[in-house]
Write an enzyme that holds these catalytic residues in place. Structure first.
Site, PDB file in Angstrom:
ATOM      1  CB  SER A 108      -6.409 -79.202   4.982  1.00 31.82           C
ATOM      2  OG  SER A 108      -6.398 -78.874   6.091  1.00 31.82           O
ATOM      3  CG  ASP A 245      -3.983 -76.616   8.699  1.00 34.86           C
ATOM      4  OD1 ASP A 245      -3.525 -75.440   8.581  1.00 34.86           O
ATOM      5  OD2 ASP A 245      -5.037 -77.158   8.185  1.00 34.86           O
ATOM      6  CG  ASP A 247      -5.075 -75.435   4.355  1.00 34.33           C
ATOM      7  OD1 ASP A 247      -5.075 -75.556   5.683  1.00 34.33           O
ATOM      8  OD2 ASP A 247      -6.237 -74.940   3.769  1.00 34.33           O
ATOM      9  CG  ASP A 249      -7.542 -73.986   6.947  1.00 30.53           C
ATOM     10  OD1 ASP A 249      -6.936 -75.074   7.590  1.00 30.53           O
ATOM     11  OD2 ASP A 249      -8.453 -74.345   6.482  1.00 30.53           O
TER      12      ASP A 249
END
Length: 454
Positions: A108, A245, A247, A249
């Site tokens: 992340s 960010d 990843d 999400d």
């Protein structure tokens, strides 16, 4: 200490998170998630279990995905390798493809040396704590070791990105023509998919942070570093900026003046928009205990109820699922729109935020003005016995006194860490000076009362 944290297994790649651990974790996942009626029915029909695997572009993801895929295939699971994709894309594809589960390799917003493994159950939902505990226990048990034709196959999921993009575009209530957006892709998983998606939705797009090299993910860019995005929005005269960010999400934004619009403000805008369209279930928004007091006040003004959960988008989703609610999320930018996603989706959130701008003709600053952000101060008190927060009378008396002093214009929250000897002291107040003073005073009480022996 448990292997699973609040968002999967995460740590230094090749430190805590080794190829051996990834292999063992995948094998245990096949054992635990390969149980149940659906799995039994697939086997009875002569079909193997299927898992979708994806990663963000950090360099360690290459060997970790290889280890995960090997662990799954050696357990008789067919693997669809979706390559580099956002976490919400992986979650969507698990459901869309009717896969048995999915594995996302990503850390992340963490720096490049870290990595993580997140597991999604059937339908693309995150695992509850009890299932994670079963997987961890299964790592020391017997593995599935089929031979011959029983071994799983690893193939490329060739149309994974196209399926996800089409899904996002079909979700939009209004196209984005007339809006200019700067996208910060954090040199992460969004770099290959976000710019084209926003352009396909009709927006004029300027891109930063979209040159991942495996080592620069989140490095001075993305949702945890908004300065470059704010400067780019002002320099290009754009209507707004959107930051993902690593990843993708999460979604945070900046308005045309470069002012940050956080997850609470984004949720406020989307909640009002959904209510206007009659799509906000029970006129309820789900948020965590860390959401700003200003969100609660703004929602009350618009006839919207706020339900609170523990910190973590998985807990938000659990409550949304229990109540059938349409919208929830976190101040950090994890926003869940349950009609279209089973997890926070930075692309989906950004698209719908801009859709509301395009539909109303209002600026982002104007839309965000429905919520007054109260100054919020967070102090981390380390080296303390977090288990005593709720039972120490002196600490609780100090919390009560601070709450009484703030009255209706503020809020106090003491939150023990789930993994460290640490207590987070959060204070909101009508002005920053009061918030700082109350937070520091409470932190000192916690430090004096709960400090661990040297």
């Amino acid at each position: 200490m448990p292997l699973f944290g609040t968002d999967g297994v995460r740590g230094l790649a090749n430190g805590i998170l080794t190829a051996d651990l990834a292999l063992s974790l995948a094998q245990a996942t096949a054992v635990v998630l390969g149980q149940g009626r659906t799995a039994d029915a697939r086997r009875a029909a002569g079909k193997r279990l299927t898992a979708v695997v994806a990663r963000d572009p950090r360099v360690s993801g290459e060997f970790l995905v290889a280890a995960v895929s090997a662990g799954l295939a050696s357990s008789g699971v067919d693997v669809l390798d979706a390559g580099v994709l956002p976490t919400p894309a992986l979650a969507y594809l698990v459901g869309d493809h009717d896969a048995d589960f999915g594995v996302m390799v990503s850390a992340s917003h963490n720096p490049a040396p870290d990595n993580g493994i997140k597991i999604f159950a059937r339908g693309g939902v995150k695992l509850p704590d009890v299932v994670e505990a079963r997987i961890e226990a299964a790592m020391s048990g017997d593995k599935l070791q089929p031979t011959g034709a029983g071994v799983g196959r690893i193939t490329r999921f060739s149309d994974a990105e196209d399926r996800y993009v089409l899904h996002l575009l079909q979700s939009l209530p209004h196209r984005l023509e007339g809006l200019h957006v700067v996208l910060d892709c954090a040199h992460g998983a969004a770099a290959g998919v976000s710019p084209q998606t926003f352009a396909d939705a009709g927006a004029r797009v300027t891109v930063i942070g979209a040159d991942p090299d495996g080592l620069n993910i989140n490095d001075g860019v993305g949702s945890t570093h908004l300065d470059q995005l704010a400067a780019a929005v002002v320099a290009h005269g754009a209507d707004l900026g959107i930051a993902h960010d690593g990843d993708a999400d999460r979604c945070l934004a900046v308005d045309a003046a470069g002012t940050v619009i956080d997850g609470d403000q984004i949720m406020a805008i989307l909640a009002v928009a959904l209510k206007e369209r009659g799509e906000l279930t029970d006129d309820t928004l789900v948020a965590t205990v860390m959401s700003n007091l200003g969100l609660h006040r703004a929602m009350a003004d618009h006839g919207i109820r706020v339900e609170q959960t523990a910190v973590g988008d998985r807990y938000v989703l659990e409550r949304m699922t229990e109540g059938g609610f349409a919208l929830g999320g976190e101040q950090s930018g994890h926003v869940i729109m349950s009609r279209f996603a089973t997890t926070g989706d930075g692309l989906l959130t950004g698209l719908h935020l801009m859709s509301q701008m395009a539909r109303t003709g209002r600026t982002l600053a104007d839309l965000a003005s429905i919520m007054t952000v109260y100054p919020q101060v967070l102090v981390n008190v380390t080296g303390v016995d977090r288990s005593l927060v709720a039972t120490d009378d002196v600490v609780q008396d100090a919390v009560a006194a601070a709450s009484a002093a703030l009255g209706q214009s503020g809020r106090v929250l003491l939150r023990p860490s789930g993994t460290e000897p640490l207590v987070r002291v959060m204070v909101e107040a009508a002005d920053a000076e009061t918030a700082h003073a109350q937070a520091e005073a409470l932190a000192e009480v916690v430090r004096e009362r709960l400090s661990l022996p040297a």
